[in-house]
Motif scaffolding. Sequence first.
Motif, PDB file in Angstrom:
ATOM      1  N   GLY A  14      31.671 -42.920  59.719  1.00 39.05           N
ATOM      2  CA  GLY A  14      32.402 -44.158  59.438  1.00 39.05           C
ATOM      3  C   GLY A  14      33.696 -44.312  60.211  1.00 39.05           C
ATOM      4  N   GLY A  15      34.663 -44.963  59.558  1.00 39.30           N
ATOM      5  CA  GLY A  15      35.924 -45.317  60.218  1.00 39.30           C
ATOM      6  C   GLY A  15      36.706 -44.109  60.717  1.00 39.30           C
ATOM      7  N   GLY A  16      36.562 -42.962  60.038  1.00 42.27           N
ATOM      8  CA  GLY A  16      37.292 -41.764  60.449  1.00 42.27           C
ATOM      9  C   GLY A  16      36.905 -41.344  61.862  1.00 42.27           C
ATOM     10  N   VAL A  17      35.608 -41.303  62.153  1.00 45.25           N
ATOM     11  CA  VAL A  17      35.134 -40.898  63.480  1.00 45.25           C
ATOM     12  C   VAL A  17      35.597 -41.925  64.522  1.00 45.25           C
ATOM     13  CG1 VAL A  17      33.107 -40.356  64.886  1.00 45.25           C
ATOM     14  CG2 VAL A  17      33.116 -39.796  62.457  1.00 45.25           C
ATOM     15  N   ARG A  18      35.422 -43.190  64.177  1.00 41.64           N
ATOM     16  CA  ARG A  18      35.835 -44.280  65.091  1.00 41.64           C
ATOM     17  C   ARG A  18      37.318 -44.125  65.458  1.00 41.64           C
ATOM     18  NH1 ARG A  18      36.233 -48.767  61.307  1.00 41.64           N
ATOM     19  NH2 ARG A  18      38.348 -48.035  61.073  1.00 41.64           N
ATOM     20  N   ASP A  19      38.168 -43.940  64.443  1.00 41.21           N
ATOM     21  CA  ASP A  19      39.608 -43.879  64.710  1.00 41.21           C
ATOM     22  C   ASP A  19      39.973 -42.617  65.496  1.00 41.21           C
ATOM     23  OD1 ASP A  19      39.898 -46.297  63.472  1.00 41.21           O
ATOM     24  OD2 ASP A  19      40.504 -45.476  61.537  1.00 41.21           O
ATOM     25  N   LEU A  20      39.356 -41.489  65.164  1.00 44.84           N
ATOM     26  CA  LEU A  20      39.652 -40.257  65.915  1.00 44.84           C
ATOM     27  C   LEU A  20      39.200 -40.395  67.368  1.00 44.84           C
ATOM     28  CD1 LEU A  20      38.785 -37.329  63.471  1.00 44.84           C
ATOM     29  CD2 LEU A  20      41.009 -38.321  63.986  1.00 44.84           C
ATOM     30  N   ASN A  55      31.137 -48.141  63.940  1.00 44.03           N
ATOM     31  CA  ASN A  55      31.313 -47.518  62.622  1.00 44.03           C
ATOM     32  C   ASN A  55      30.181 -46.558  62.285  1.00 44.03           C
ATOM     33  OD1 ASN A  55      33.630 -48.862  62.040  1.00 44.03           O
ATOM     34  ND2 ASN A  55      32.707 -50.417  60.723  1.00 44.03           N
ATOM     35  N   ALA A  56      29.289 -46.311  63.245  1.00 42.88           N
ATOM     36  CA  ALA A  56      28.075 -45.565  62.896  1.00 42.88           C
ATOM     37  C   ALA A  56      27.926 -44.250  63.667  1.00 42.88           C
ATOM     38  CB  ALA A  56      26.848 -46.447  63.122  1.00 42.88           C
ATOM     39  N   LEU A  57      29.030 -43.747  64.212  1.00 41.98           N
ATOM     40  CA  LEU A  57      28.957 -42.455  64.903  1.00 41.98           C
ATOM     41  C   LEU A  57      29.110 -41.319  63.889  1.00 41.98           C
ATOM     42  CD1 LEU A  57      31.297 -43.281  67.912  1.00 41.98           C
ATOM     43  CD2 LEU A  57      28.820 -42.932  68.027  1.00 41.98           C
ATOM     44  N   TYR A  58      28.477 -40.188  64.181  1.00 41.72           N
ATOM     45  CA  TYR A  58      28.617 -39.000  63.323  1.00 41.72           C
ATOM     46  C   TYR A  58      29.260 -37.876  64.115  1.00 41.72           C
ATOM     47  CZ  TYR A  58      25.118 -41.227  60.351  1.00 41.72           C
ATOM     48  OH  TYR A  58      24.435 -42.091  59.550  1.00 41.72           O
ATOM     49  N   TYR A  59      30.134 -37.152  63.456  1.00 50.33           N
ATOM     50  CA  TYR A  59      30.682 -35.918  64.037  1.00 50.33           C
ATOM     51  C   TYR A  59      30.042 -34.767  63.286  1.00 50.33           C
ATOM     52  CZ  TYR A  59      34.040 -32.199  64.957  1.00 50.33           C
ATOM     53  OH  TYR A  59      34.626 -31.016  65.313  1.00 50.33           O
ATOM     54  N   ASN A  60      29.344 -33.910  64.030  1.00 49.91           N
ATOM     55  CA  ASN A  60      28.568 -32.841  63.405  1.00 49.91           C
ATOM     56  C   ASN A  60      29.369 -31.539  63.371  1.00 49.91           C
ATOM     57  OD1 ASN A  60      26.662 -31.085  62.507  1.00 49.91           O
ATOM     58  ND2 ASN A  60      25.166 -31.480  64.136  1.00 49.91           N
ATOM     59  N   ILE A  61      29.654 -31.058  62.162  1.00 53.38           N
ATOM     60  CA  ILE A  61      30.493 -29.864  62.038  1.00 53.38           C
ATOM     61  C   ILE A  61      29.757 -28.614  62.535  1.00 53.38           C
ATOM     62  CG2 ILE A  61      29.859 -29.152  59.667  1.00 53.38           C
ATOM     63  CD1 ILE A  61      33.434 -29.297  61.096  1.00 53.38           C
ATOM     64  N   ALA A  62      28.422 -28.686  62.625  1.00 54.21           N
ATOM     65  CA  ALA A  62      27.643 -27.506  63.040  1.00 54.21           C
ATOM     66  C   ALA A  62      27.942 -27.123  64.486  1.00 54.21           C
ATOM     67  CB  ALA A  62      26.157 -27.784  62.864  1.00 54.21           C
ATOM     68  N   ASP A  63      28.101 -28.118  65.373  1.00 54.01           N
ATOM     69  CA  ASP A  63      28.321 -27.778  66.787  1.00 54.01           C
ATOM     70  C   ASP A  63      29.378 -28.669  67.440  1.00 54.01           C
ATOM     71  OD1 ASP A  63      27.022 -30.164  66.808  1.00 54.01           O
ATOM     72  OD2 ASP A  63      25.215 -29.471  67.848  1.00 54.01           O
ATOM     73  N   TYR A  64      30.114 -29.418  66.596  1.00 52.67           N
ATOM     74  CA  TYR A  64      31.227 -30.265  67.072  1.00 52.67           C
ATOM     75  C   TYR A  64      30.776 -31.362  68.038  1.00 52.67           C
ATOM     76  CZ  TYR A  64      33.242 -25.919  65.376  1.00 52.67           C
ATOM     77  OH  TYR A  64      33.517 -24.813  64.632  1.00 52.67           O
ATOM     78  N   LYS A  70      41.568 -30.404  64.805  1.00 57.81           N
ATOM     79  CA  LYS A  70      43.022 -30.355  64.536  1.00 57.81           C
ATOM     80  C   LYS A  70      43.513 -31.664  63.919  1.00 57.81           C
ATOM     81  CE  LYS A  70      44.460 -27.195  68.185  1.00 57.81           C
ATOM     82  NZ  LYS A  70      43.794 -27.560  69.463  1.00 57.81           N
ATOM     83  N   LEU A  71      42.801 -32.745  64.220  1.00 58.67           N
ATOM     84  CA  LEU A  71      43.246 -34.050  63.727  1.00 58.67           C
ATOM     85  C   LEU A  71      42.688 -34.377  62.335  1.00 58.67           C
ATOM     86  CD1 LEU A  71      42.796 -35.990  67.081  1.00 58.67           C
ATOM     87  CD2 LEU A  71      44.928 -35.158  66.095  1.00 58.67           C
ATOM     88  N   MET A  72      41.894 -33.446  61.808  1.00 55.55           N
ATOM     89  CA  MET A  72      41.290 -33.724  60.486  1.00 55.55           C
ATOM     90  C   MET A  72      42.047 -32.988  59.392  1.00 55.55           C
ATOM     91  SD  MET A  72      37.315 -33.243  61.434  1.00 55.55           S
ATOM     92  CE  MET A  72      36.782 -33.753  63.060  1.00 55.55           C
ATOM     93  N   PRO A  73      42.224 -33.647  58.247  1.00 56.15           N
ATOM     94  CA  PRO A  73      42.892 -32.959  57.144  1.00 56.15           C
ATOM     95  C   PRO A  73      42.095 -31.718  56.716  1.00 56.15           C
ATOM     96  CG  PRO A  73      42.602 -35.302  56.675  1.00 56.15           C
ATOM     97  CD  PRO A  73      41.834 -35.014  57.922  1.00 56.15           C
ATOM     98  N   GLN A  74      42.814 -30.720  56.225  1.00 58.77           N
ATOM     99  CA  GLN A  74      42.196 -29.474  55.761  1.00 58.77           C
ATOM    100  C   GLN A  74      41.084 -29.731  54.753  1.00 58.77           C
ATOM    101  OE1 GLN A  74      42.373 -26.296  56.670  1.00 58.77           O
ATOM    102  NE2 GLN A  74      43.527 -27.232  58.350  1.00 58.77           N
ATOM    103  N   ASP A 127      40.846 -43.220  56.340  1.00 56.76           N
ATOM    104  CA  ASP A 127      40.175 -42.311  55.416  1.00 56.76           C
ATOM    105  C   ASP A 127      39.008 -41.626  56.127  1.00 56.76           C
ATOM    106  OD1 ASP A 127      38.561 -44.468  55.682  1.00 56.76           O
ATOM    107  OD2 ASP A 127      38.368 -44.901  53.552  1.00 56.76           O
ATOM    108  N   PHE A 128      38.570 -40.531  55.537  1.00 59.73           N
ATOM    109  CA  PHE A 128      37.512 -39.728  56.150  1.00 59.73           C
ATOM    110  C   PHE A 128      36.348 -39.641  55.185  1.00 59.73           C
ATOM    111  CE2 PHE A 128      41.383 -38.404  58.191  1.00 59.73           C
ATOM    112  CZ  PHE A 128      41.010 -38.255  59.517  1.00 59.73           C
ATOM    113  N   ASP A 129      35.196 -40.118  55.599  1.00 58.02           N
ATOM    114  CA  ASP A 129      34.016 -40.034  54.739  1.00 58.02           C
ATOM    115  C   ASP A 129      33.038 -39.028  55.324  1.00 58.02           C
ATOM    116  OD1 ASP A 129      35.044 -42.014  53.100  1.00 58.02           O
ATOM    117  OD2 ASP A 129      34.239 -43.594  54.377  1.00 58.02           O
ATOM    118  N   VAL A 130      32.293 -38.398  54.420  1.00 54.43           N
ATOM    119  CA  VAL A 130      31.338 -37.377  54.833  1.00 54.43           C
ATOM    120  C   VAL A 130      29.934 -37.840  54.443  1.00 54.43           C
ATOM    121  CG1 VAL A 130      30.580 -35.006  54.369  1.00 54.43           C
ATOM    122  CG2 VAL A 130      33.027 -35.512  54.653  1.00 54.43           C
ATOM    123  N   ALA A 131      28.967 -37.638  55.339  1.00 54.86           N
ATOM    124  CA  ALA A 131      27.568 -37.937  55.023  1.00 54.86           C
ATOM    125  C   ALA A 131      26.762 -36.643  55.114  1.00 54.86           C
ATOM    126  CB  ALA A 131      27.017 -38.968  56.007  1.00 54.86           C
TER     127      ALA A 131
END
Length: 411
Positions: free
Chosen positions: A40-46, A138-147, A16-20, A54-58
């Motif tokens: 990156g910074g997006g995961v840290r801030d959330l 700054n090195a955490l990942y949020y995985n869209i496959a299983d949240y 819900k906190l991520m832009p569409q 900003d939100f970066d994707v890897a």
Amino acid sequence: MEPTIIRRDQHPISRKLMPQEVLKVLYRLHRGGHTAYLCGGGVRDLFLLRSAGDFDVATDAEPRRLKQVFANCRLVGRRFQIAHILFKGGKIIEVSTFRKRSEQEEDGGEGRESLLIKRDNTFGTPAEDAFRRDFTINALYYNIADYTVIDYVGGRADLEARLVRSIGDPDVRFQEDPIRILRGIRLAACLDFRMEENTWQAMIRQREHLLECAVSRSREEIMKMLQRGNTRRAFGMLVQAGILEILLPRLHEFLKCFQEEPEPLWRYLETLDDLRISKGSFSDSVLLATLTAAPVAMFLESASPGDEVGRAIHGFLEEIFKPLAVPRMVRSDTTLLHLALRHMLAAGRRRRKRSLRNSPVFQDALKFLEVYCRTTNEAWKALEDWRHPSRQHRQRRTRKTSLFSPEGATS
Ligand code: ATP
Ligand code: MG
């Protein structure tokens, strides 16, 4: 290397906190059979429930593949290509393929001999991509496959302990890319985190390497320190680590004159921090004028009376900003703000007032005057007059008419 997997019910990050647009990119990659992580910074801030910049994707998809997956995709970058996914309204989401080393290291660390042996293949695994990042948080990942959140480096523990810690040996990491020193200080200041002791000591040991960085990168970091808040703390750390004297030696000289007293420069930066909380953003020239307000005042006290003030301030600022190669336009606007402040503090004639009011720097000059008033607790009347010229004018008119009013005539 096995990471810690933090399940959805054990972390606060919500879609819900991520832009569409970010979600669209993550899902499109995932449905295309790729690994897709927010990073990156997006995961840290959330994670900290802060609004993210900003939100970066890897991803494991390589740039050529990204071109196929996204029609609205532009590849940028020299050696290591990053995809910019463009959306309506101008929003851009940055997608990068997992890699082994950061771009600066790929380029041989700002033109000097790199600490690392260059290999042909720059793409890497998620683990390698995590370890090439600067700080654990700054090195955490949020995985869209299983949240879930994937943590290779102990980033969650450091977020919870509110610590900025270098990944790997900090001496090596700061030599590879010294700009990390400034990034770490900015991060600790912005988030109000502590600096992990080893990281801090290595920053002090490696500070001279900052002189090897492209000046534009150091300048950008210093400007972000001024823009992002907790500026007083960021500059305090720069002084403590002996970095201010390397990057801005003339400014540092000024500080030395005030060792015993409450330092006026700090008071200006505190005002900036207070104002930013209530009033949002400032232009670069207002920020730089605030940073140099106290030194300029002191400099003018010692300047000979015959000197042309504008030229004297311009020359003085040039000396201060030279090491960071502040662009000429910004320097000139900063000089204009110092001149405008002096002009606004001296009760000016109407005609001259109008010319300042019509000047393109007027709104910035008002902001700088407010910073001045709040810092010195002086000249509030001038601020009021300059802010509300019509009110002042009306008052004057009312006063005039009252002289001729019946009450005025009888008194
Ligand atoms: P913010 O955008 O709020 O300034 P950020 O941490 O997102 O902070 P970016 O410049 O957007 O900073 O970089 C995104 C991520 O890339 C970082 O979180 C970090 O993982 C990595 N990164 C950026 N610069 C470096 C660097 N010099 N060395 C190693 N990793 C870096
Ligand atoms: Mg970022």
